[in-house]
Design a protein around this motif. Structure first.
Motif, PDB file in Angstrom:
ATOM      1  N   ASP A 263      -0.003 -22.010  -1.083  1.00 41.82           N
ATOM      2  CA  ASP A 263      -1.082 -21.222  -1.675  1.00 41.82           C
ATOM      3  C   ASP A 263      -1.114 -19.799  -1.154  1.00 41.82           C
ATOM      4  N   VAL A 264      -0.422 -19.540  -0.047  1.00 42.37           N
ATOM      5  CA  VAL A 264      -0.488 -18.240   0.612  1.00 42.37           C
ATOM      6  C   VAL A 264       0.920 -17.750   0.919  1.00 42.37           C
ATOM      7  N   CYS A 265       1.157 -16.469   0.699  1.00 41.74           N
ATOM      8  CA  CYS A 265       2.426 -15.856   1.089  1.00 41.74           C
ATOM      9  C   CYS A 265       2.385 -15.546   2.583  1.00 41.74           C
ATOM     10  N   ASP A 266       3.328 -16.080   3.329  1.00 44.97           N
ATOM     11  CA  ASP A 266       3.376 -15.791   4.759  1.00 44.97           C
ATOM     12  C   ASP A 266       3.838 -14.350   4.983  1.00 44.97           C
ATOM     13  N   ARG A 267       3.777 -13.914   6.227  1.00 48.32           N
ATOM     14  CA  ARG A 267       4.086 -12.519   6.542  1.00 48.32           C
ATOM     15  C   ARG A 267       5.526 -12.155   6.194  1.00 48.32           C
ATOM     16  N   LYS A 268       6.474 -13.044   6.464  1.00 47.59           N
ATOM     17  CA  LYS A 268       7.876 -12.754   6.153  1.00 47.59           C
ATOM     18  C   LYS A 268       8.083 -12.564   4.657  1.00 47.59           C
ATOM     19  N   THR A 269       7.430 -13.385   3.852  1.00 44.90           N
ATOM     20  CA  THR A 269       7.560 -13.258   2.403  1.00 44.90           C
ATOM     21  C   THR A 269       6.977 -11.935   1.932  1.00 44.90           C
TER      22      THR A 269
ATOM     23  N   GLU B 189      -4.408   0.477 -10.615  1.00 49.94           N
ATOM     24  CA  GLU B 189      -3.190   0.136  -9.896  1.00 49.94           C
ATOM     25  C   GLU B 189      -2.856  -1.333 -10.155  1.00 49.94           C
ATOM     26  N   ARG B 190      -1.651  -1.572 -10.578  1.00 48.96           N
ATOM     27  CA  ARG B 190      -1.244  -2.941 -10.909  1.00 48.96           C
ATOM     28  C   ARG B 190      -0.608  -3.615  -9.694  1.00 48.96           C
ATOM     29  N   LEU B 191      -0.842  -4.908  -9.592  1.00 46.46           N
ATOM     30  CA  LEU B 191      -0.292  -5.671  -8.468  1.00 46.46           C
ATOM     31  C   LEU B 191       1.231  -5.678  -8.488  1.00 46.46           C
ATOM     32  N   LEU B 192       1.819  -5.736  -9.683  1.00 50.86           N
ATOM     33  CA  LEU B 192       3.276  -5.803  -9.791  1.00 50.86           C
ATOM     34  C   LEU B 192       3.952  -4.503  -9.368  1.00 50.86           C
ATOM     35  N   TRP B 193       3.187  -3.420  -9.262  1.00 50.41           N
ATOM     36  CA  TRP B 193       3.797  -2.176  -8.794  1.00 50.41           C
ATOM     37  C   TRP B 193       4.258  -2.303  -7.352  1.00 50.41           C
ATOM     38  N   ARG B 194       3.640  -3.182  -6.590  1.00 52.27           N
ATOM     39  CA  ARG B 194       4.036  -3.377  -5.186  1.00 52.27           C
ATOM     40  C   ARG B 194       5.231  -4.321  -5.044  1.00 52.27           C
ATOM     41  N   PHE B 195       5.606  -5.017  -6.118  1.00 51.02           N
ATOM     42  CA  PHE B 195       6.687  -5.995  -6.061  1.00 51.02           C
ATOM     43  C   PHE B 195       8.013  -5.252  -6.155  1.00 51.02           C
ATOM     44  N   GLU B 196       8.780  -5.196  -5.061  1.00 53.23           N
ATOM     45  CA  GLU B 196       9.953  -4.346  -4.973  1.00 53.23           C
ATOM     46  C   GLU B 196      11.050  -4.643  -6.007  1.00 53.23           C
ATOM     47  N   PRO B 197      11.357  -5.916  -6.334  1.00 53.48           N
ATOM     48  CA  PRO B 197      12.426  -6.150  -7.313  1.00 53.48           C
ATOM     49  C   PRO B 197      12.153  -5.569  -8.693  1.00 53.48           C
ATOM     50  N   THR B 198      10.884  -5.301  -9.032  1.00 55.36           N
ATOM     51  CA  THR B 198      10.554  -4.769 -10.363  1.00 55.36           C
ATOM     52  C   THR B 198       9.895  -3.408 -10.228  1.00 55.36           C
TER      53      THR B 198
ATOM     54  N   PHE C 226       9.322  -8.963  -0.064  1.00 53.59           N
ATOM     55  CA  PHE C 226       9.206  -8.721  -1.505  1.00 53.59           C
ATOM     56  C   PHE C 226       8.197  -7.645  -1.900  1.00 53.59           C
ATOM     57  N   PHE C 227       7.317  -7.235  -1.000  1.00 56.54           N
ATOM     58  CA  PHE C 227       6.270  -6.304  -1.397  1.00 56.54           C
ATOM     59  C   PHE C 227       6.361  -5.021  -0.577  1.00 56.54           C
ATOM     60  N   SER C 228       6.171  -3.898  -1.266  1.00 56.18           N
ATOM     61  CA  SER C 228       6.291  -2.590  -0.650  1.00 56.18           C
ATOM     62  C   SER C 228       5.089  -2.302   0.243  1.00 56.18           C
ATOM     63  N   SER C 229       5.356  -1.607   1.347  1.00 52.85           N
ATOM     64  CA  SER C 229       4.271  -1.205   2.241  1.00 52.85           C
ATOM     65  C   SER C 229       3.533   0.023   1.718  1.00 52.85           C
ATOM     66  N   SER C 230       4.173   0.780   0.827  1.00 52.17           N
ATOM     67  CA  SER C 230       3.528   1.931   0.204  1.00 52.17           C
ATOM     68  C   SER C 230       2.860   1.493  -1.097  1.00 52.17           C
ATOM     69  N   ALA C 231       2.337   2.456  -1.849  1.00 50.20           N
ATOM     70  CA  ALA C 231       1.631   2.144  -3.099  1.00 50.20           C
ATOM     71  C   ALA C 231       2.259   2.911  -4.253  1.00 50.20           C
ATOM     72  N   PRO C 232       3.424   2.477  -4.747  1.00 49.78           N
ATOM     73  CA  PRO C 232       4.061   3.178  -5.867  1.00 49.78           C
ATOM     74  C   PRO C 232       3.210   3.097  -7.125  1.00 49.78           C
ATOM     75  N   VAL C 233       3.333   4.110  -7.973  1.00 56.00           N
ATOM     76  CA  VAL C 233       2.517   4.181  -9.189  1.00 56.00           C
ATOM     77  C   VAL C 233       3.390   4.562 -10.375  1.00 56.00           C
ATOM     78  N   CYS C 234       2.932   4.195 -11.563  1.00 54.43           N
ATOM     79  CA  CYS C 234       3.558   4.647 -12.804  1.00 54.43           C
ATOM     80  C   CYS C 234       2.807   5.893 -13.261  1.00 54.43           C
ATOM     81  N   LEU C 235       3.489   7.013 -13.371  1.00 56.28           N
ATOM     82  CA  LEU C 235       2.850   8.268 -13.718  1.00 56.28           C
ATOM     83  C   LEU C 235       2.290   8.243 -15.135  1.00 56.28           C
ATOM     84  N   SER C 236       2.906   7.478 -16.014  1.00 57.74           N
ATOM     85  CA  SER C 236       2.403   7.378 -17.390  1.00 57.74           C
ATOM     86  C   SER C 236       1.142   6.535 -17.454  1.00 57.74           C
ATOM     87  N   CYS C 237       1.100   5.441 -16.687  1.00 55.38           N
ATOM     88  CA  CYS C 237      -0.082   4.582 -16.682  1.00 55.38           C
ATOM     89  C   CYS C 237      -1.291   5.284 -16.071  1.00 55.38           C
TER      90      CYS C 237
END
Length: 422
Positions: A98-104, A127-136, A108-119
């Motif tokens: 139910d919980v992502c551990d610290r290693k996970t 701010e979308r949650l998937l923006w922090r997901f590094e593979p996408t 997979f998740f960025s420590s910064s807060a990337p954004v879509c300039l168009s959005c």
């Protein structure tokens, strides 16, 4: 009871929104001068994490739920724990985590807060949650790269201010240039997005978490291979400022899409990269931890990565010895090692009945095919020689004459024969 002017406005979560974004919008609706003012209302329950997207179930989440008037389950869906079942690879678990551990979270998740300039130009700015997901790290709606750095101060973006459209330095992010991506990059990113959100089209009929785990191992290996990253960056016309981690994720997606040919092409380059040790010979020094990771994958019931690596090592690895001590060969038929097309320079010297030190000279002169490398700091060497080249040279030696035999047949002295050879 808290004063009415301290109670936050009731903001409802928007589709795909992150916890950080909801709290920021709530603070803006209340007219607070900072998000810290709203966070201070929960000081009696403990200390909130700096990144609210990592907030775990507990008293802090319950307190935030009561403060915002939103159920704890709905708030938890705005955090990274929403994807715990798709990312946490723990085969021993009987139930999905139910919980992502610290290693996970770090993987997979960025420590910064990337954004879509168009959005960001839409209302409200979310701010979308998937923006922090590094593979996408691409906005699938606008087919553009997410922005990780400010164009003015060049620092990483962080969602600590009230206005998500502005960097901490005051620069308006919407004035930054938008970098679009090709359809090929978009299709690679969509593959990871489908794994995460729909749990479909996973790799080799394995669980999504296992597929992401192996993709992350490939990404880590690609990060250690700068020449390969530059090739991927050039093939897809990515800007030089593109986040290196995202380029490595694209490299991993390419390997999985073109499996196993693309993966073997990468291994050709990967084994030549200087690792952290001083000597550049040996399996471990050429492939790092990738072999152990594939072996662990095989022990969990997914043998395809290990099978491809074994085949590659037997056919193409020419920078060190292979033995049953290598983890991938501990539980397989050892005859495979004896049948590989490479042999050590010691065995080659023994088969040719010459000194071991002469092998390096024969390889340098082109009479043998192989690779010889320095080992240590005492003029020692290690290397492999092609079995076929050893057999060819052995046949030539068997049909040749010794110096004394040639001297008798030609009727000249032994020293004259040596002069003719020179």
């Amino acid at each position: 009871m808290e004063p009415l002017d301290l109670l936050p406005a009731r903001e409802s979560p928007l589709p795909g929104e992150s916890m950080d974004s909801l709290v920021r919008r709530t603070a803006c609706a209340m007219g607070y001068e900072s998000v810290a003012r709203l966070r201070a209302l929960l000081l009696d329950r403990g200390r909130l994490p700096l990144n609210l997207n990592h907030l775990e179930p507990g008293p802090m989440l319950d307190g935030l739920s009561a403060l915002l008037g939103i159920s704890s389950a709905n708030l938890l869906s705005l955090t990274v724990h929403r994807h715990a079942a798709s990312l946490v690879f723990e085969p021993s678990r009987s139930e999905p985590p139910d919980v992502c551990d610290r290693k996970t979270r770090l993987r997979f998740f960025s420590s910064s807060a990337p954004v879509c300039l168009s959005c960001l130009q839409s209302e409200p700015a979310v701010e979308r949650l998937l923006w922090r997901f590094e593979p996408t790290a691409v906005c699938l709606d606008h087919a553009c790269l997410l922005r990780h750095l400010c164009s003015a101060c060049h620092y990483s973006l962080h969602s600590t201010g009230l206005n998500v459209r502005h960097c901490r330095c005051g620069f308006d992010l919407t004035r930054s240039p938008v970098a679009t991506v090709s359809q090929c990059v978009l299709s690679l990113v969509e593959r990871f997005h489908a794994w995460l959100t729909t749990d479909e089209n996973t790799l080799w009929d394995m669980p999504t978490a296992a597929a992401f785990w192996w993709a992350e191992r490939l990404k880590t290996a690609a990060l250690k291979t700068p020449t390969w990253l530059e090739t991927v960056r050039g093939d897809h016309d990515l800007p030089d400022a593109t986040n290196g981690s995202f380029v490595a994720w694209l490299a991993a997606a390419e390997m999985l899409s073109g499996w196993p040919d693309r993966f073997e092409q990468f291994l050709h380059v990967f084994q030549t990269v200087t690792k952290h040790r001083t000597s550049n010979t040996g399996v471990g020094r050429s492939f790092g931890t990738l072999l152990r990771e594939a072996d662990r994958f095989e022990q969990q019931g997914y043998p395809i990565p290990a099978d491809v690596l074994r085949s590659y090592l037997l056919q193409h690895f020419s920078r060190g010895h292979l033995s049953a001590k290598v983890c991938l060969f501990k539980h397989v038929n050892r005859r495979q090692l004896a049948q590989r097309p490479w042999m050590s320079q010691t065995n080659a010297a023994r088969q040719l009945s010459i000194r071991c030190a002469a092998i390096a000279d024969l390889v340098h002169r082109g009479l043998l095919v192989g690779e010889i490398h320095a080992a240590g700091q005492h003029a020692r060497s290690i290397g492999l020689v092609s079995r076929d080249s050893v057999k060819r040279l052995q046949q030539q030696l068997q049909s040749a004459l010794r110096v004394c035999q040639a001297s008798k047949r030609l009727g000249i002295s032994r020293h004259r024969i040596l002069e003719l050879i020179q």
